[in-house]
Motif scaffolding. Sequence first.
Motif, PDB file in Angstrom:
ATOM      1  N   PRO A 236       0.845  -1.201   0.000  1.00  0.00           N
ATOM      2  CA  PRO A 236       0.000   0.000   0.000  1.00  0.00           C
ATOM      3  C   PRO A 236       0.877   1.246   0.000  1.00  0.00           C
ATOM      4  CG  PRO A 236       0.146  -0.870   2.208  1.00  0.00           C
ATOM      5  CD  PRO A 236       0.948  -1.804   1.333  1.00  0.00           C
ATOM      6  N   SER A 237       0.248   2.404  -0.141  1.00  0.00           N
ATOM      7  CA  SER A 237       1.019   3.644  -0.273  1.00  0.00           C
ATOM      8  C   SER A 237       1.396   4.253   1.074  1.00  0.00           C
ATOM      9  CB  SER A 237       0.222   4.665  -1.086  1.00  0.00           C
ATOM     10  OG  SER A 237      -1.036   4.908  -0.477  1.00  0.00           O
ATOM     11  N   SER A 238       0.653   3.944   2.134  1.00  0.00           N
ATOM     12  CA  SER A 238       0.880   4.581   3.440  1.00  0.00           C
ATOM     13  C   SER A 238       2.103   4.003   4.137  1.00  0.00           C
ATOM     14  CB  SER A 238      -0.345   4.403   4.338  1.00  0.00           C
ATOM     15  OG  SER A 238      -1.505   4.904   3.714  1.00  0.00           O
ATOM     16  N   VAL A 239       2.874   4.875   4.791  1.00  0.00           N
ATOM     17  CA  VAL A 239       4.094   4.447   5.457  1.00  0.00           C
ATOM     18  C   VAL A 239       4.216   5.189   6.793  1.00  0.00           C
ATOM     19  CG1 VAL A 239       5.485   6.203   4.287  1.00  0.00           C
ATOM     20  CG2 VAL A 239       6.590   4.130   5.129  1.00  0.00           C
ATOM     21  N   THR A 240       4.768   4.529   7.796  1.00  0.00           N
ATOM     22  CA  THR A 240       4.918   5.166   9.109  1.00  0.00           C
ATOM     23  C   THR A 240       6.032   6.208   9.074  1.00  0.00           C
ATOM     24  OG1 THR A 240       6.425   3.415   9.836  1.00  0.00           O
ATOM     25  CG2 THR A 240       4.089   3.152  10.365  1.00  0.00           C
ATOM     26  N   SER A 241       5.794   7.315   9.790  1.00  0.00           N
ATOM     27  CA  SER A 241       6.785   8.388   9.857  1.00  0.00           C
ATOM     28  C   SER A 241       6.556   9.204  11.121  1.00  0.00           C
ATOM     29  CB  SER A 241       6.677   9.302   8.626  1.00  0.00           C
ATOM     30  OG  SER A 241       5.449  10.021   8.668  1.00  0.00           O
ATOM     31  N   LYS A 242       7.549   9.996  11.492  1.00  0.00           N
ATOM     32  CA  LYS A 242       7.409  10.887  12.644  1.00  0.00           C
ATOM     33  C   LYS A 242       6.378  11.980  12.366  1.00  0.00           C
ATOM     34  CE  LYS A 242      11.046   9.393  15.230  1.00  0.00           C
ATOM     35  NZ  LYS A 242      11.043   9.033  16.656  1.00  0.00           N
ATOM     36  N   ASP A 243       6.195  12.331  11.093  1.00  0.00           N
ATOM     37  CA  ASP A 243       5.174  13.322  10.759  1.00  0.00           C
ATOM     38  C   ASP A 243       3.779  12.771  11.018  1.00  0.00           C
ATOM     39  OD1 ASP A 243       7.080  15.155   9.909  1.00  0.00           O
ATOM     40  OD2 ASP A 243       7.064  14.409   7.848  1.00  0.00           O
TER      41      ASP A 243
ATOM     42  N   ALA B 258       6.412  -3.731  -2.194  1.00  0.00           N
ATOM     43  CA  ALA B 258       5.755  -4.603  -3.162  1.00  0.00           C
ATOM     44  C   ALA B 258       4.905  -3.717  -4.047  1.00  0.00           C
ATOM     45  CB  ALA B 258       4.889  -5.652  -2.466  1.00  0.00           C
ATOM     46  N   THR B 259       4.811  -4.062  -5.313  1.00  0.00           N
ATOM     47  CA  THR B 259       3.931  -3.341  -6.223  1.00  0.00           C
ATOM     48  C   THR B 259       2.858  -4.299  -6.711  1.00  0.00           C
ATOM     49  OG1 THR B 259       5.248  -3.856  -8.187  1.00  0.00           O
ATOM     50  CG2 THR B 259       5.827  -1.848  -6.967  1.00  0.00           C
ATOM     51  N   ALA B 260       1.806  -3.733  -7.281  1.00  0.00           N
ATOM     52  CA  ALA B 260       0.671  -4.565  -7.682  1.00  0.00           C
ATOM     53  C   ALA B 260       1.079  -5.616  -8.704  1.00  0.00           C
ATOM     54  CB  ALA B 260      -0.436  -3.672  -8.239  1.00  0.00           C
ATOM     55  N   PHE B 261       1.751  -5.206  -9.780  1.00  0.00           N
ATOM     56  CA  PHE B 261       2.148  -6.167 -10.811  1.00  0.00           C
ATOM     57  C   PHE B 261       3.122  -7.199 -10.253  1.00  0.00           C
ATOM     58  CE2 PHE B 261       1.240  -2.671 -14.042  1.00  0.00           C
ATOM     59  CZ  PHE B 261       0.038  -3.238 -14.442  1.00  0.00           C
ATOM     60  N   SER B 262       4.108  -6.742  -9.484  1.00  0.00           N
ATOM     61  CA  SER B 262       5.116  -7.684  -8.977  1.00  0.00           C
ATOM     62  C   SER B 262       4.484  -8.687  -8.022  1.00  0.00           C
ATOM     63  CB  SER B 262       6.258  -6.929  -8.295  1.00  0.00           C
ATOM     64  OG  SER B 262       5.811  -6.319  -7.102  1.00  0.00           O
ATOM     65  N   TYR B 263       3.493  -8.250  -7.243  1.00  0.00           N
ATOM     66  CA  TYR B 263       2.862  -9.182  -6.307  1.00  0.00           C
ATOM     67  C   TYR B 263       2.004 -10.207  -7.054  1.00  0.00           C
ATOM     68  CZ  TYR B 263       0.911 -10.968  -1.989  1.00  0.00           C
ATOM     69  OH  TYR B 263       0.573 -11.794  -0.952  1.00  0.00           O
ATOM     70  N   VAL B 264       1.267  -9.753  -8.060  1.00  0.00           N
ATOM     71  CA  VAL B 264       0.444 -10.687  -8.838  1.00  0.00           C
ATOM     72  C   VAL B 264       1.319 -11.725  -9.527  1.00  0.00           C
ATOM     73  CG1 VAL B 264      -1.036 -10.898 -10.871  1.00  0.00           C
ATOM     74  CG2 VAL B 264      -1.510  -9.132  -9.171  1.00  0.00           C
ATOM     75  N   GLU B 265       2.370 -11.256 -10.204  1.00  0.00           N
ATOM     76  CA  GLU B 265       3.185 -12.164 -11.015  1.00  0.00           C
ATOM     77  C   GLU B 265       4.235 -12.910 -10.195  1.00  0.00           C
ATOM     78  OE1 GLU B 265       4.699  -9.902 -14.324  1.00  0.00           O
ATOM     79  OE2 GLU B 265       2.753  -8.929 -14.632  1.00  0.00           O
ATOM     80  N   GLY B 266       4.795 -12.242  -9.181  1.00  0.00           N
ATOM     81  CA  GLY B 266       5.887 -12.859  -8.435  1.00  0.00           C
ATOM     82  C   GLY B 266       5.456 -13.627  -7.204  1.00  0.00           C
ATOM     83  N   ALA B 267       4.237 -13.390  -6.721  1.00  0.00           N
ATOM     84  CA  ALA B 267       3.766 -14.092  -5.525  1.00  0.00           C
ATOM     85  C   ALA B 267       2.571 -14.982  -5.845  1.00  0.00           C
ATOM     86  CB  ALA B 267       3.410 -13.083  -4.431  1.00  0.00           C
ATOM     87  N   ILE B 268       1.489 -14.380  -6.356  1.00  0.00           N
ATOM     88  CA  ILE B 268       0.271 -15.171  -6.579  1.00  0.00           C
ATOM     89  C   ILE B 268       0.465 -16.187  -7.705  1.00  0.00           C
ATOM     90  CG2 ILE B 268      -2.170 -15.068  -7.213  1.00  0.00           C
ATOM     91  CD1 ILE B 268      -2.322 -12.338  -5.886  1.00  0.00           C
ATOM     92  N   CYS B 269       0.911 -15.731  -8.871  1.00  0.00           N
ATOM     93  CA  CYS B 269       1.066 -16.661 -10.008  1.00  0.00           C
ATOM     94  C   CYS B 269       2.167 -17.691  -9.745  1.00  0.00           C
ATOM     95  CB  CYS B 269       1.368 -15.892 -11.294  1.00  0.00           C
ATOM     96  SG  CYS B 269      -0.033 -14.897 -11.889  1.00  0.00           S
TER      97      CYS B 269
END
Length: 410
Positions: free
Chosen positions: A35-42, A213-224
């Motif tokens: 996902p796009s959200s990431v932890t930060s001090k802000d 992880a990106t959407a394409f890489s997760y579909v092709e590199g993990a699920i498939c």
Amino acid sequence: LIQGDMTGGIEFGANQEPIDITLGDARNSLDQIVPSSVTSKDGFPYLPDDQVGKRFPLAMTPVRYIPTIKLSGDNYGPTYLIVGGTQHNIQNIFMNGTEIPAVTTFGGGGFVSIAINWTQVSGQDELGNVWTGVEFVTQNTPAYKDASVYAGVIPKSGSGLTVMEIIEGLITDNTGLGTDGYDYVLHSRAVMRAGSALTAEVLINGSGEGNLATAFSYVEGAICKEFPMLKAVYTGRGYGIVYTDRSNRTNRLSLVRGQGLLLDRMGSIKETSTEDIFNSFTLRYNYNAMGDTYGSIITRNSDNSNLCRLSESRIGRREMSQMDCILITNDASADIVIEWFVNHYTLPSYEATYCATPKLFFLCQIGDNIELTDDRLGFNKTPATILSLELTAGKCEVRFQIWLQYQNII
């Protein structure tokens, strides 16, 4: 329609002269980090230094073990982030490998008292990112110092998604393709073949290490990768998923070389290398992220499979490398996957390309099974799977995977 960002300027001449443009791979131009959200001090002003830069885990199904993110240095009643969004309820909380109930009841002498150990919380960080987590009740001792906290969650909807629904959501919601760039023709065929039997436990960026992880890489590199019957392809309709299975007998088209749609073979035939044939398979699944262990194992070999026994009698014992499947948690999906390997890897198959009329391009899709007859090669209604279709000027080139040696085997 071909989609992608232009990688260079437009080349053109005078009126009526061709225009040349170059498009980049959609994986590079339209892919997004999930996902796009990431932890930060802000976002979390009291965030410990070692928790900075970790992405909010995305749970697309029920997930049993999610490594949490500690949001403050308080050891007496801290809060831990579990997942991004507010679509899940907490099912379990584990601390240092032991399940901690939400409420502990004490009784004796006719009196009952209740102690609350933790509560589910949700909120937004200072940047507006929504999250769900767990807040522990304050104690007089620093019980949470250096504690390893894992959580199990279930969707508030009460149901998970099938593998095909997961892929659809990842591509349409988390890439620049959207719904217009997703091939729903291939999707509907894959859904019809896969049904609701293929399920997975999908947690993206839940390692706690801040990796991407990106959407394409997760579909092709993990699920498939874990569901090898699924292949990602680009077609004129967009990005799609093909479900291949030689045993599927629905709507098989019969093609005869030199008659009707199929004109002639192009080039030679390639046989599967012996190095790519196996007859002993082992799959580990039901992964426990908290203990880094697999709870289940399934095998197919000459002891429990006729195809493996036949293959071993011809080429001797050949073991495929052990498959460790993090996404597969149930017996039904594991059985489908290992049987697919048995049905496609135990005997040689053949690849051949044929020239056909353009009409075939519109009648078939990649992944369709057909019956191939070619008297020159001795094929008589031999089962084959379409690997690729290419429409060129006045003709169609179709590449088949031919299952000759499986023809008379159930």
